[in-house]
Enzyme design. Structure first.
Site, PDB file in Angstrom:
ATOM      1  N   ASN A   1      -7.392  -2.587  14.091  1.00 21.87           N
ATOM      2  CA  ASN A   1      -8.890  -2.734  13.962  1.00 21.87           C
ATOM      3  C   ASN A   1      -9.008  -4.007  13.002  1.00 21.87           C
ATOM      4  O   ASN A   1     -10.050  -4.455  12.455  1.00 21.87           O
ATOM      5  CB  ASN A   1      -9.422  -1.719  13.524  1.00 21.87           C
TER       6      ASN A   1
ATOM      7  N   GLU B   1      -9.610  -1.837   5.480  1.00 24.82           N
ATOM      8  CA  GLU B   1     -10.326  -1.554   6.710  1.00 24.82           C
ATOM      9  C   GLU B   1     -11.346  -2.286   6.817  1.00 24.82           C
ATOM     10  O   GLU B   1     -12.050  -2.707   6.024  1.00 24.82           O
ATOM     11  CB  GLU B   1     -10.589   0.075   6.585  1.00 24.82           C
TER      12      GLU B   1
ATOM     13  N   ASP C   1       0.795  -1.319  -0.141  1.00 27.84           N
ATOM     14  CA  ASP C   1      -0.186  -0.022  -0.046  1.00 27.84           C
ATOM     15  C   ASP C   1       0.746   1.162   0.094  1.00 27.84           C
ATOM     16  O   ASP C   1       2.170   1.016   0.214  1.00 27.84           O
ATOM     17  CB  ASP C   1      -1.010   0.094   1.150  1.00 27.84           C
TER      18      ASP C   1
ATOM     19  N   HIS D   1      -7.158  -4.526  10.308  1.00 23.45           N
ATOM     20  CA  HIS D   1      -6.671  -4.262   8.912  1.00 23.45           C
ATOM     21  C   HIS D   1      -5.623  -5.090   8.385  1.00 23.45           C
ATOM     22  O   HIS D   1      -4.692  -5.172   9.143  1.00 23.45           O
ATOM     23  CB  HIS D   1      -6.811  -2.766   8.469  1.00 23.45           C
TER      24      HIS D   1
HETATM   25  C1  GLP Z   1      -0.320   0.496   8.633  1.00 25.19           C
HETATM   26  C2  GLP Z   1       0.061  -0.404   7.408  1.00 25.19           C
HETATM   27  C3  GLP Z   1      -0.391  -1.882   7.548  1.00 25.19           C
HETATM   28  C4  GLP Z   1       0.379  -2.218   8.789  1.00 25.19           C
HETATM   29  C5  GLP Z   1      -0.456  -1.556  10.087  1.00 25.19           C
HETATM   30  C6  GLP Z   1       0.260  -1.975  11.683  1.00 25.19           C
HETATM   31  O1  GLP Z   1      -1.597   1.339   8.643  1.00 25.19           O
HETATM   32  N1  GLP Z   1      -0.962   0.027   6.276  1.00 25.19           N
HETATM   33  O2  GLP Z   1       0.361  -2.586   6.610  1.00 25.19           O
HETATM   34  O3  GLP Z   1       0.292  -3.592   9.121  1.00 25.19           O
HETATM   35  O4  GLP Z   1      -0.649  -0.222   9.944  1.00 25.19           O
HETATM   36  O5  GLP Z   1       1.105  -1.066  11.677  1.00 25.19           O
HETATM   37  P1  GLP Z   1       2.348  -1.358  13.152  1.00 25.19           P
HETATM   38  O6  GLP Z   1       2.870  -2.322  12.527  1.00 25.19           O
HETATM   39  O7  GLP Z   1       2.960  -0.215  13.074  1.00 25.19           O
HETATM   40  O8  GLP Z   1       1.428  -1.672  14.074  1.00 25.19           O
END
Ligand code: GLP
Length: 243
Positions: free
Chosen positions: A136, A143, A67, A138
């Site tokens: 959440n 989402e 992404d 995702h």
């Molecule tokens: C972001 C990314 C995800 C990631 C998630 C968790 O929004 N788009 O790909 O897995 O959040 O992030 P973190 O690893 O900082 O908890």
């Protein structure tokens, strides 16, 4: 679904790097699906370390990222393009032309998402997709929703994601409101999936996503239906999993 429990973040990162490097050794020109966020940083550090020791060679590896924030330029230090160069691409011998991140600066969302989806297909699909897990549920930027989005698409980020990601920006107002992300269908097409997760803060969502019902309200729950998923999680993240 295989779950590997580790003692801590460091061990989780090492295990994940082990699995990714095994893929690269078995198929040097493989397609790695990569992720951003704070969770994979230790995995990338470990891969860099092994690259420096001569144990992993990225010269033929191809990558596609999950992404990108819509509207951020590549030189913006919060863009996922920048993140990937900082944490991995600039530190190993991967060829720039073999790395791919959705282009957040393309204003035509449909055009960019179609291009990205076609690109992944033209590369022969993803051999192993690395995933983190949002609070959440995702994955990528898919989402919670009433349906599982199939293809790469443009999403409106939820308030909880903006809140979770604001720590990387000067303020919540600076967090982009939209992103381009692989769809759930795109992710599910990967031959193998490796999800990494750590910390007590993710314990509730780990229990819900992998031991609860499969529902688009918890996007990661779909992974229960993939035939080759490995979850590497530390003890804290697994602390609410039913025994
Ligand atoms: C972001 C990314 C995800 C990631 C998630 C968790 O929004 N788009 O790909 O897995 O959040 O992030 P973190 O690893 O900082 O908890």
């Amino acid at each position: 679904m295989k779950i590997y429990a580790t003692n801590d973040y460091q061990e989780m990162s090492r295990k994940a790097a082990n699995i990714l490097s095994a893929q690269v050794i078995l198929k040097p020109d493989c397609v790695l699906g990569l992720a951003t966020g704070s969770t994979p940083i230790g995995t990338y550090d470990q891969l860099v370390d092994w690259y420096k020791k001569g144990d992993v060679d990225f010269s033929e590896v191809k990558t596609v990222n999950l992404d990108e924030y819509r509207g951020l330029t590549r030189d913006n230090d919060q863009s996922y393009y920048y993140f990937m160069h900082e944490h991995l691409f600039d530190r190993v011998n991967i060829k720039e032309e073999n790395t791919h991140v959705p282009d957040g600066t393309e204003p035509d969302a449909q055009k960019e998402c179609d291009r990205y989806e076609a690109l992944i297909e033209s590369m022969g699909g993803v051999d192993i997709q690395l995933l983190g897990l949002g609070h959440n549920g995702h994955i990528g930027f898919n989402e919670p929703d009433s349906v599982f989005p199939q293809r790469t698409h443009c999403v409106n980020l939820t308030e909880s994601t903006i809140e979770a990601n604001k720590r990387f920006f000067a303020s919540a107002d600076d967090v982009p409101r939209q992103a381009y992300t692989m769809g759930i269908g795109t992710i599910m097409k990967a031959k193998k999936i490796l999800l990494i997760v750590n910390g007590e803060g993710k314990a509730d969502i780990v229990a819900k996503a992998f031991f609860g019902p499969v529902t688009p309200e918890v996007p990661a729950s779909i992974l229960q239906l993939h035939r080759d998923v490995i979850i590497v999680a530390d003890k804290a993240a697994l602390s609410k999993v039913p025994v």
